[in-house]
Scaffold this active site. Structure first.
Site: not given
Length: 221
Positions: A82-83, A87, A161, A178
């Protein structure tokens, strides 16, 4: 989709669930790697629930052009797919440390199981959420509610996740989330779901266990 464990040892599908509180990103990442590299076939799977202080993470093949203006928030390039994503406080992060060979599933199956757990969690609260084949994650009214990024090593998964619960969404404007320019994000609070991150963890856990085909005789440690 519900996945079923196929391990020959009936106890192998048990899982330990860990609540880690708010944990720094890089030490947690290294702990995931260490667990994955040293676990044996006899070790139980684990689900780690936690939150992180503010950090941007960029997948191993991610493009720096999607990091627009990080400012004072650190950027860490890591070994998931992913990119770039963000968080921070108010976001529930779930790391499924799963022996996918033992479950007899592939990475796409794991992604769909994580998505379906969040979708079912939302449906219980009368919120319609959807997954997207072209851009993994969970969306509400085309706004991203949860992101997914994984790594499989030695037949086991780590990373996982990130579910937006009740958070400051401004840092997402500093990136193309993303890798998708203009993608809007949302959180549970904006959908009328008021929960703490820890309560969200406890209420999401049964959905994750069911979708992953893991034993519901799990233990929180």
């Amino acid at each position: 989709m519900t996945l079923r464990a196929v391990a020959s040892d009936p106890g192998a599908s048990n899982v330990q669930i860990r609540w880690l509180g708010c944990a720094e990103y890089e030490p947690t990442w290294r702990d995931m790697q260490s667990f994955t590299d040293t676990r044996t076939d006899a070790d139980a799977d684990q689900l780690w629930f936690l939150a992180h202080p503010p950090v941007f993470t960029l997948g191993m093949n991610g493009k720096h052009e999607h990091v627009l203006a990080p400012g004072d928030i650190p950027l860490v390039q890591i070994d998931r797919g992913g990119q770039v994503t963000y968080h921070g406080p108010g976001q529930l992060v779930v790391y499924p440390l799963i022996d996918v060979r033992r479950l007899g599933i592939g990475v796409r199956d794991l992604v769909v199981a994580l998505e379906n757990a969040v979708i079912a969690f939302c449906a219980e609260r009368n919120v319609t959420a959807l997954g997207r084949r072209d851009a993994p994650g969970v969306y509400v009214n085309e706004r991203k509610l949860a992101s997914i990024g994984l790594r499989i090593r030695r037949g086991c998964s780590y990373h996982g996740l990130a579910l937006n619960v009740s958070m400051n969404l401004e840092p997402f404007r500093r990136i193309n989330p993303c890798g998708l320019a203009g993608l809007q994000v949302t959180d549970l609070e904006a959908q009328g779901i008021a929960l703490s991150v820890q309560d969200a963890a406890r209420q999401l856990a049964p959905h994750l266990l069911r979708e992953l085909g893991l034993s519901d005789a799990s233990t929180w440690v």
